[in-house]
Design a protein around this motif. Structure first.
Motif, mmCIF file in Angstrom:
data_model
loop_
_atom_site.group_PDB
_atom_site.id
_atom_site.type_symbol
_atom_site.label_atom_id
_atom_site.label_comp_id
_atom_site.label_asym_id
_atom_site.label_seq_id
_atom_site.Cartn_x
_atom_site.Cartn_y
_atom_site.Cartn_z
ATOM 1 N N GLN A 130 0.792 -1.182 -0.073
ATOM 2 C CA GLN A 130 -0.014 0.115 -0.078
ATOM 3 C C GLN A 130 0.966 1.291 -0.112
ATOM 4 N N PRO A 131 0.258 2.273 -0.471
ATOM 5 C CA PRO A 131 1.180 3.761 -0.473
ATOM 6 C C PRO A 131 1.374 4.059 1.287
ATOM 7 N N ILE A 132 2.999 4.476 1.036
ATOM 8 C CA ILE A 132 3.514 4.642 2.545
ATOM 9 C C ILE A 132 3.627 6.210 2.494
ATOM 10 N N ALA A 133 3.414 7.011 1.638
ATOM 11 C CA ALA A 133 3.616 8.488 1.720
ATOM 12 C C ALA A 133 3.226 8.954 2.991
ATOM 13 N N GLY A 134 4.094 9.794 3.720
ATOM 14 C CA GLY A 134 3.724 10.281 4.847
ATOM 15 C C GLY A 134 4.040 9.609 6.397
ATOM 16 N N LYS A 135 4.620 8.362 5.930
ATOM 17 C CA LYS A 135 5.156 7.712 7.099
ATOM 18 C C LYS A 135 6.718 8.069 7.595
ATOM 19 N N LYS A 136 6.918 7.884 8.822
ATOM 20 C CA LYS A 136 8.182 8.238 9.344
ATOM 21 C C LYS A 136 8.904 7.014 9.227
ATOM 22 N N ALA A 137 10.502 7.379 9.108
ATOM 23 C CA ALA A 137 11.417 5.904 9.242
ATOM 24 C C ALA A 137 12.501 6.613 9.464
ATOM 25 N N TYR A 138 13.697 5.711 9.839
ATOM 26 C CA TYR A 138 14.900 6.153 10.037
ATOM 27 C C TYR A 138 15.864 5.445 9.457
ATOM 28 N N ILE A 139 16.917 6.266 9.137
ATOM 29 C CA ILE A 139 18.164 5.525 8.418
ATOM 30 C C ILE A 139 18.802 4.291 9.019
ATOM 31 N N ASP A 140 18.816 3.360 8.573
ATOM 32 C CA ASP A 140 19.317 2.075 8.884
ATOM 33 C C ASP A 140 20.860 1.542 8.266
ATOM 34 N N GLY A 162 15.004 13.614 -1.428
ATOM 35 C CA GLY A 162 15.967 12.930 -2.215
ATOM 36 C C GLY A 162 15.356 11.411 -2.369
ATOM 37 N N TRP A 163 15.886 10.690 -3.412
ATOM 38 C CA TRP A 163 15.670 9.099 -3.477
ATOM 39 C C TRP A 163 16.456 8.077 -2.862
ATOM 40 N N MET A 164 16.160 7.200 -2.200
ATOM 41 C CA MET A 164 17.035 6.302 -1.819
ATOM 42 C C MET A 164 16.458 4.941 -1.817
ATOM 43 N N PRO A 165 17.156 3.977 -1.711
ATOM 44 C CA PRO A 165 16.673 2.495 -1.802
ATOM 45 C C PRO A 165 15.768 2.345 -0.403
ATOM 46 N N ILE A 166 14.785 1.729 -0.387
ATOM 47 C CA ILE A 166 13.732 1.577 0.833
ATOM 48 C C ILE A 166 14.514 0.622 1.708
ATOM 49 N N LYS A 167 15.366 -0.516 1.340
ATOM 50 C CA LYS A 167 15.871 -1.251 2.194
ATOM 51 C C LYS A 167 16.936 -0.698 3.193
ATOM 52 N N GLN A 168 17.301 0.611 2.935
ATOM 53 C CA GLN A 168 18.048 1.320 3.754
ATOM 54 C C GLN A 168 17.363 2.117 5.085
ATOM 55 N N LEU A 169 16.037 1.834 4.973
ATOM 56 C CA LEU A 169 15.211 2.433 6.007
ATOM 57 C C LEU A 169 14.611 1.389 7.151
ATOM 58 N N THR A 170 14.366 1.751 8.235
ATOM 59 C CA THR A 170 13.771 0.918 9.238
ATOM 60 C C THR A 170 12.829 1.782 10.002
ATOM 61 N N TYR A 171 12.283 1.106 11.102
ATOM 62 C CA TYR A 171 11.414 1.810 12.128
ATOM 63 C C TYR A 171 11.168 0.895 13.152
ATOM 64 N N ILE A 223 8.646 9.850 4.522
ATOM 65 C CA ILE A 223 8.600 9.264 3.163
ATOM 66 C C ILE A 223 7.564 10.168 2.325
ATOM 67 N N LEU A 224 7.945 10.666 1.179
ATOM 68 C CA LEU A 224 7.025 11.469 0.266
ATOM 69 C C LEU A 224 6.352 10.683 -0.812
ATOM 70 N N GLU A 225 7.066 9.766 -1.421
ATOM 71 C CA GLU A 225 6.427 8.778 -2.410
ATOM 72 C C GLU A 225 7.283 7.645 -2.618
ATOM 73 N N ARG A 226 6.738 6.764 -3.185
ATOM 74 C CA ARG A 226 7.305 5.658 -3.678
ATOM 75 C C ARG A 226 7.348 5.225 -5.182
ATOM 76 N N ASN A 227 8.447 4.546 -5.667
ATOM 77 C CA ASN A 227 8.685 3.925 -6.897
ATOM 78 C C ASN A 227 9.172 2.642 -6.762
ATOM 79 N N GLY A 228 8.568 1.769 -6.838
ATOM 80 C CA GLY A 228 9.363 0.318 -6.735
ATOM 81 C C GLY A 228 9.925 0.108 -5.313
ATOM 82 N N ASP A 229 11.314 -0.374 -5.637
ATOM 83 C CA ASP A 229 11.997 -0.336 -4.419
ATOM 84 C C ASP A 229 12.767 0.837 -3.712
ATOM 85 N N TRP A 230 12.497 2.059 -4.550
ATOM 86 C CA TRP A 230 12.912 3.168 -4.176
ATOM 87 C C TRP A 230 11.833 4.068 -3.296
ATOM 88 N N VAL A 231 12.230 4.772 -2.633
ATOM 89 C CA VAL A 231 11.477 5.968 -1.847
ATOM 90 C C VAL A 231 11.905 7.282 -1.875
#
Length: 346
Positions: free
Chosen positions: A28-38, A124-133, A98-106
């Motif tokens: 599902q769309p995850i825009a607006g959620k908070k996360a932390y650099i992992d 800026g854009w980054m791989p989603i696998k580098q985020l955690t919560y 998180i502002l928007e998502r494109n595949g494995d990138w956010v």
């Protein structure tokens, strides 16, 4: 038996919270959620999926910043800026929206990196696998923390500091748990714990408890990075760009200034060039100082300045009147105030 295994697996995933795996697999769309650099340093790109093969060490989890920065040729380093590939970087534990998502990138906005481009932080854009919560980590936002004060430092898996973990950057902040005579125990963004040598970090009760610096304090910090090679969009002890360098020096002393040199040049207090003091920022612009600001350095006294110049060079100290710079000097700004205690009251 299968039902028992499924239930056990579900409990584990839920217990982790919104983990890296959950973030990556969420449909599902995850825009607006908070996360932390992992990762120790996350590199933010101007678009998703534009990495070259040489950039792969910067996109994994964990990252290998040393391999990435050392394996790029000069031409590949210059391409990062010439082709406008990078936006900024974020450090281990930094909070993002998180502002928007494109595949494995956010696309994310990095909290604390001030910019007129987005009120939530630098985008800026980054791989989603580098985020955690992790809920425990999120609740520690205003808790005491350990600030990394070495250019880079290792986290360790035990208090004896014999088993190395991640190598993290200067200015990284991690929540404090406890300590021994030689180490601090800290909380990591994924909810796990690690240890860091007291020689690499300092404990602070809160952001406000960081001592207000003098100009000489800022200069002393800047000199820690002499010889560090430039990195376009760099924000860490593995490499800085010009404004990432000045931003980090100030932020590590509890003062947040804008991320980009052009915006740094519009804030603070204007300073006449004959009244410069250590810690003041110097700005350089095209068209003999009358055009767009493209560079920033820090004045260190006695007619000298320190800066992270360009992809061909390292952090260095040079005379302010150095040819090629002095002709483009556009002005200076001061971010330190003479009476910080009273200034904070207003």
């Amino acid at each position: 038996m299968k039902k028992g295994i499924i239930c056990f697996f579900t409990v584990i995933v839920l217990g982790v919270g919104l983990s890296r795996v959950v973030l990556a697999k969420e449909k599902q769309p995850i825009a607006g959620k908070k996360a932390y650099i992992d990762v120790s340093v996350a590199t933010l790109w101007t678009a998703p999926n534009i990495l070259r093969s040489v950039d792969l060490p910067s996109s994994t989890n964990p990252v290998d910043m040393r391999k990435w920065t050392s394996s790029m040729s000069l031409e590949q380093q210059l391409q990062l800026s010439d082709d406008g590939m990078l936006e900024t970087q974020a450090l281990y534990g930094n909070k993002v929206t998180i502002l928007e998502r494109n595949g494995d990138w956010v696309k994310v906005a990095v909290e604390g990196q001030l910019t007129p481009r987005n009120d939530l932080g630098y985008p800026g854009w980054m791989p989603i696998k580098q985020l955690t919560y992790d809920k425990k980590f999120a609740k520690k936002k205003d808790a005491p923390f350990v600030l990394v004060e070495s250019p880079t430092a290792f986290l360790y898996k035990n208090a004896s500091l014999k088993k190395k973990g991640l190598e993290i950057s200067y200015n990284t902040r991690l929540p404090y748990i406890t300590e021994t005579k030689q180490a601090f125990k800290v909380l990591q963004p994924d909810g796990k714990t690690a240890w860091i040598s007291k020689g690499d970090g300092q404990y602070f009760q809160s952001e406000k408890s960081i001592p207000y610096p003098t100009g000489e304090d800022l200069v002393k910090t800047a000199k820690k990075f002499l010889g560090l090679h430039y990195l376009w969009a760099g924000m860490s002890g593995f490499g800085f760009d010009c404004s990432g360098f000045t931003f980090t020096i100030y932020q590590s002393h509890g003062i947040t200034i804008p991320r980009d040199s052009s915006v740094q040049a519009q804030n603070g207090t204007e300073v006449p060039l004959d009244q410069l003091q250590p810690g003041d920022l110097l700005f350089f612009a095209y068209d003999e100082g009358k055009g767009k600001v493209h560079h920033v350095a820090m004045y260190i006294g006695n007619g000298m300045m320190i800066h992270s110049p360009n992809s061909k060079k390292d952090v260095e100290i040079i005379p302010l009147k150095t040819k090629g710079y002095y002709e483009e000097l556009a002005g200076a700004r001061r971010y330190l105030v003479p009476d910080p205690i009273n200034a904070l009251k207003h």
